[in-house]
Design an enzyme around this catalytic site. Structure first.
Site, PDB file in Angstrom:
ATOM      1  N   ASP A 178      46.875  28.122 -37.850  1.00  0.00           N
ATOM      2  CA  ASP A 178      47.407  27.405 -36.797  1.00  0.00           C
ATOM      3  C   ASP A 178      47.847  27.940 -35.521  1.00  0.00           C
ATOM      4  OD1 ASP A 178      49.342  28.486 -38.159  1.00  0.00           O
ATOM      5  OD2 ASP A 178      50.775  27.143 -37.974  1.00  0.00           O
TER       6      ASP A 178
ATOM      7  N   GLU B 239      56.311  40.649 -43.973  1.00  0.00           N
ATOM      8  CA  GLU B 239      55.530  41.350 -43.163  1.00  0.00           C
ATOM      9  C   GLU B 239      56.074  42.911 -43.569  1.00  0.00           C
ATOM     10  OE1 GLU B 239      57.100  38.864 -41.781  1.00  0.00           O
ATOM     11  OE2 GLU B 239      55.499  37.962 -40.721  1.00  0.00           O
TER      12      GLU B 239
HETATM   13  O1  LIG Z   1      51.596  25.767 -48.834  1.00  0.00           O
HETATM   14  C1  LIG Z   1      51.014  26.372 -47.941  1.00  0.00           C
HETATM   15  C2  LIG Z   1      51.727  26.593 -46.667  1.00  0.00           C
HETATM   16  C3  LIG Z   1      50.827  27.312 -45.693  1.00  0.00           C
HETATM   17  N1  LIG Z   1      49.529  28.082 -46.097  1.00  0.00           N
HETATM   18  C4  LIG Z   1      49.064  28.963 -45.074  1.00  0.00           C
HETATM   19  O2  LIG Z   1      49.760  30.008 -44.725  1.00  0.00           O
HETATM   20  C5  LIG Z   1      49.713  30.261 -43.171  1.00  0.00           C
HETATM   21  C6  LIG Z   1      50.997  30.103 -42.893  1.00  0.00           C
HETATM   22  O3  LIG Z   1      51.653  28.966 -43.026  1.00  0.00           O
HETATM   23  P1  LIG Z   1      52.419  28.131 -41.660  1.00  0.00           P
HETATM   24  O4  LIG Z   1      51.344  28.293 -40.528  1.00  0.00           O
HETATM   25  O5  LIG Z   1      52.759  26.645 -42.227  1.00  0.00           O
HETATM   26  O6  LIG Z   1      53.528  29.010 -41.582  1.00  0.00           O
HETATM   27  P2  LIG Z   1      54.517  29.283 -40.237  1.00  0.00           P
HETATM   28  O7  LIG Z   1      53.749  28.515 -39.091  1.00  0.00           O
HETATM   29  O8  LIG Z   1      55.803  28.927 -40.487  1.00  0.00           O
HETATM   30  O9  LIG Z   1      54.352  30.646 -40.105  1.00  0.00           O
HETATM   31  C7  LIG Z   1      48.685  29.272 -42.592  1.00  0.00           C
HETATM   32  O10 LIG Z   1      47.543  29.751 -42.382  1.00  0.00           O
HETATM   33  C8  LIG Z   1      48.824  28.217 -43.758  1.00  0.00           C
HETATM   34  O11 LIG Z   1      47.428  27.202 -43.856  1.00  0.00           O
HETATM   35  C9  LIG Z   1      49.039  27.849 -47.450  1.00  0.00           C
HETATM   36  O12 LIG Z   1      48.201  28.574 -47.725  1.00  0.00           O
HETATM   37  N2  LIG Z   1      49.993  27.285 -48.377  1.00  0.00           N
HETATM   38 MN   LIG Z   2      51.782  28.870 -38.719  1.00  0.00          MN
END
Ligand SMILES: O=c1ccn([C@@H]2O[C@H](COP(=O)(O)OP(=O)(O)O)[C@@H](O)[C@H]2O)c(=O)[nH]1
Ligand SMILES: [Mn+2]
Ligand SMILES: O=c1ccn([C@@H]2O[C@H](COP(=O)(O)OP(=O)(O)O)[C@@H](O)[C@H]2O)c(=O)[nH]1
Ligand SMILES: [Mn+2]
Lengths: 265, 265
Positions: free
Chosen positions: B111, B211
């Site tokens: 995203d 990280e």
């Molecule tokens: O249950 C989940 C939630 C998220 N993701 C993936 O993990 C990454 C980080 O998730 P997200 O973008 O929702 O986190 P944030 O924007 O809060 O860092 C993204 O590539 C999501 O598609 C995943 O594989 N399983």
């Molecule tokens: Mn994200």
């Protein structure tokens, strides 16, 4: 040429949105991006982004009149968005393009998601067979249509097609609108817009009637030309970005320690 | 080669997100996309999207263990996201690549928004001068870093650089973390990951420490290599998409009139 008209306004995600759609557009041949800022001046951010985009572009600006402008506290559907900007782009086309020129006009909001395959469908509106190569092309004259994903409270909205003709619309919200379609779901032959010089979006259109306000004076439903496999494929999504939370930034700014404003985001 | 590791999971915007980042990646030379689905099987949606993407890719899957999986009702920060998926990709690299191969590994969530210019910076981590052409390159050995926009409640977070060295971090939230950086803000030399076969993300890491859980065993702060003009340019944004409202879809589904499930969105 595909003319994509993109209204845009200053907010935290603006640059990110413009960067990612510009990188999609950079794959598209014979593409001309008309970016219209909703602002009293052309901003440096957008000017530099366009200059570095590698795209053929036209940069315009016009501020939405105060009384029509959405406030931070308004729900996002209360006021029309990008209307005067799109109209200015239509005016620019009418002043700078001739009836003899081929082209198709698409309204590409800055936050939607566009599959590259969409531009084959858009391009098919009015072009000769060479570059675009579809059998339907020659018969295309006015407005082509296709589904839009994630819009209107549905997984998708789409025109319903029977025997190659649009016979109705799959939509749930105000289905009695003349053209119950999202802005991202159609493209218009340039020549049709040049021949109908008064056609424009109505800033005062009732909510949901903006698309209809333009299309009504250009085309009838029977004339719509279905694309994307008779409107069975979703190639554009009405995505929207979350407004980023700026809690820490606001705390720091109160202490005079906000982030370096010379670093553009 | 740049190896971009993308965890992804099924939701309404999944296809839109993957389409738009894939179209950005399609501009990048010497690129290999490792997509890891958070699901018990490889889905048809992702399989077809990858096959049609035009990208060199590896498609993996592993489901996040139930007890670590976020529920719809949980706030999005409650559970780590994409952890086991990223670890599986690291394992794949260790099993399928040799120490003699050049490469750099970047964690690219589905995203975020990536400027093409970022990949010049990423590519500079470990490559010889030819394709990437920066004077700093030869001296690059371990982990390179740069700012991330719209993250941590700030306009951006970034490493602070003095005389070409990272001396601290501009960040507001838990600044005492060993590496107070977002996943999108660094890339790691493939060889470093191959030489340190135990380095991985810790599924049990405290919030914000994910990280750090990987980087701690690979590099010290003094060794970090600043990119993006000494970490003064934002080339990646931690964007997030709104969850689309499905009010009409739910109403129709109750009447057995939901949208055609054979149309993929
Ligand atoms: O249950 C989940 C939630 C998220 N993701 C993936 O993990 C990454 C980080 O998730 P997200 O973008 O929702 O986190 P944030 O924007 O809060 O860092 C993204 O590539 C999501 O598609 C995943 O594989 N399983
Ligand atoms: Mn994200
Ligand atoms: O005050 C505004 C609000 C929006 N827009 C632009 O108008 C288009 C449609 O706005 P938005 O995407 O917010 O509308 P929605 O997603 O609700 O259709 C986008 O390209 C915006 O950048 C604008 O120019 N001025
Ligand atoms: Mn929008």
């Amino acid at each position: 040429i595909i003319y994509a008209i993109t209204p845009t306004y200053a907010r935290l995600v603006q640059k990110a949105e413009l960067v990612r759609i510009s990188q999609t557009f950079l794959h598209v041949k014979n593409f001309h991006w008309i970016v219209v800022e909703d602002s009293p001046v052309k901003t440096q951010l957008v000017s530099e982004l366009l200059a570095q985009s590698g795209l053929r572009f036209t940069h315009l600006h016009t501020e939405t009149p105060k009384e029509h402008k959405r406030k931070e506290s308004d729900p996002n559907w209360l006021k029309p968005r990008g209307v005067e900007q799109r109209n200015l782009a239509l005016q620019w086309l009418r002043e700078n393009r001739e009836l003899s020129e081929e082209g198709v006009v698409y309204f590409a909001d800055d936050d939607n998601t566009y599959s590259l395959r969409l531009f084959d469908e858009v391009g098919a509106v009015r072009f000769g067979g060479k570059e675009w190569g579809s059998a339907e092309i020659r018969s295309t004259k006015r407005v082509s249509v296709w589904p839009v994903g994630l819009v209107g409270g549905l997984r998708f909205e789409r025109p319903l097609v029977e025997k190659g003709r649009v016979v109705g619309f799959y939509t749930a919200w105000k289905p009695n609108r003349p053209f119950p379609m999202d802005m991202a779901g159609f493209a218009i032959a340039l020549q049709l817009l040049l021949a109908n010089r008064e056609a424009r979006f109505d800033l005062l259109a009732e909510r949901g009637y903006l698309e209809s306000s333009l299309l009504q004076s250009l085309v009838s439903i029977e004339e719509l030309e279905p694309r994307a496999d008779n409107c069975t494929k979703v190639l554009v999504w009405h995505t929207r970005s979350e407004k980023p939370k700026m809690k820490q930034e606001e705390l720091l700014q109160k202490q005079g320690l906000g982030s370096d404003p010379s670093i553009e985001v």
